[in-house]
Motif scaffolding. Sequence first.
Motif, mmCIF file in Angstrom:
data_model
loop_
_atom_site.group_PDB
_atom_site.id
_atom_site.type_symbol
_atom_site.label_atom_id
_atom_site.label_comp_id
_atom_site.label_asym_id
_atom_site.label_seq_id
_atom_site.Cartn_x
_atom_site.Cartn_y
_atom_site.Cartn_z
ATOM 1 N N UNK A 16 0.818 -1.205 0.000
ATOM 2 C CA UNK A 16 0.000 0.000 0.000
ATOM 3 C C UNK A 16 0.850 1.251 0.000
ATOM 4 N N UNK A 17 0.203 2.382 0.036
ATOM 5 C CA UNK A 17 0.934 3.653 -0.013
ATOM 6 C C UNK A 17 1.769 3.872 1.239
ATOM 7 N N UNK A 18 2.914 4.513 1.061
ATOM 8 C CA UNK A 18 3.752 4.826 2.211
ATOM 9 C C UNK A 18 3.099 5.889 3.082
ATOM 10 N N UNK A 19 2.442 6.818 2.435
ATOM 11 C CA UNK A 19 1.726 7.857 3.158
ATOM 12 C C UNK A 19 0.235 7.627 2.963
ATOM 13 N N UNK A 20 -0.482 7.341 4.032
ATOM 14 C CA UNK A 20 -1.905 7.058 3.873
ATOM 15 C C UNK A 20 -2.672 8.299 3.413
ATOM 16 N N UNK A 21 -3.778 8.081 2.683
ATOM 17 C CA UNK A 21 -4.597 9.222 2.281
ATOM 18 C C UNK A 21 -5.013 10.042 3.496
ATOM 19 N N UNK A 22 -5.057 11.327 3.323
ATOM 20 C CA UNK A 22 -5.417 12.211 4.426
ATOM 21 C C UNK A 22 -4.218 12.863 5.080
ATOM 22 N N UNK A 23 -3.018 12.310 4.854
ATOM 23 C CA UNK A 23 -1.834 12.959 5.390
ATOM 24 C C UNK A 23 -1.442 14.097 4.454
ATOM 25 N N UNK A 24 -0.799 15.118 4.966
ATOM 26 C CA UNK A 24 -0.509 16.290 4.135
ATOM 27 C C UNK A 24 0.346 16.009 2.899
ATOM 28 N N UNK A 25 1.259 15.045 2.940
ATOM 29 C CA UNK A 25 2.146 14.816 1.800
ATOM 30 C C UNK A 25 1.635 13.766 0.833
ATOM 31 N N UNK A 26 0.491 13.169 1.095
ATOM 32 C CA UNK A 26 -0.060 12.145 0.203
ATOM 33 C C UNK A 26 -0.521 12.785 -1.105
ATOM 34 N N UNK A 27 -0.130 12.185 -2.224
ATOM 35 C CA UNK A 27 -0.567 12.647 -3.542
ATOM 36 C C UNK A 27 -1.008 11.455 -4.369
ATOM 37 N N UNK A 28 -2.048 11.651 -5.140
ATOM 38 C CA UNK A 28 -2.485 10.607 -6.052
ATOM 39 C C UNK A 28 -1.588 10.634 -7.288
ATOM 40 N N UNK A 29 -1.719 9.627 -8.133
ATOM 41 C CA UNK A 29 -0.919 9.572 -9.361
ATOM 42 C C UNK A 29 -1.224 10.767 -10.254
ATOM 43 N N UNK A 30 -2.487 11.168 -10.341
ATOM 44 C CA UNK A 30 -2.824 12.316 -11.187
ATOM 45 C C UNK A 30 -2.275 13.615 -10.609
ATOM 46 N N UNK A 31 -2.234 13.740 -9.295
ATOM 47 C CA UNK A 31 -1.641 14.935 -8.679
ATOM 48 C C UNK A 31 -0.136 14.984 -8.918
ATOM 49 N N UNK A 32 0.532 13.825 -8.885
ATOM 50 C CA UNK A 32 1.966 13.786 -9.178
ATOM 51 C C UNK A 32 2.222 14.153 -10.636
ATOM 52 N N UNK A 33 1.354 13.698 -11.544
ATOM 53 C CA UNK A 33 1.501 14.036 -12.951
ATOM 54 C C UNK A 33 1.286 15.538 -13.160
ATOM 55 N N UNK A 34 0.266 16.096 -12.525
ATOM 56 C CA UNK A 34 0.009 17.539 -12.626
ATOM 57 C C UNK A 34 1.226 18.342 -12.178
#
Length: 151
Positions: A16-34
């Motif tokens: 799973x993700x290293x940073x769980x959703x809801x944490x300030x540094x979590x980004x989705x794949x589309x946010x990383x692409x943006x």
Amino acid sequence: MPVQSPRNRRNRGPRGPLLPPGTPRHRTASQRFDAAVVDAYTPLLDAYPEQLRNLDIAVDTVPRMRLRPDMTVFPEEIVADGPVPLGRVIPAGVDTLGRPTRARIVVFRKPVEQRCTGIDERTELLHRILTRLVAAHLNMDPADIDPRFHD
């Protein structure tokens, strides 16, 4: 007997993700692409601030264009890999309600991601796409914008 979490079956480590959703540094794949698109566009904006002041940049998941199946050559304002558009320049105009719109560069996320195997390759491809689109918008040769540009 210790109880194993369902994410550590077969002792492969946590999944799973290293940073769980809801944490300030979590980004989705589309946010990383943006963010990668903005990073690739920033040097171009810094080089031509006045000319690009009224140009917006956007990311769309897939191309939403009507293309003819026999189309083999695209106009300058569309960057494509074979028959698949990777980005385009939409000129300023008027929308369906009669309001003026600004010129915009649109990068298509899924086609770009499918052509890249890593972050470095994606960065290079985004740089090439944006250089060609900015050149088309400014009516310049891409090599004038970036002397290292190659097609």
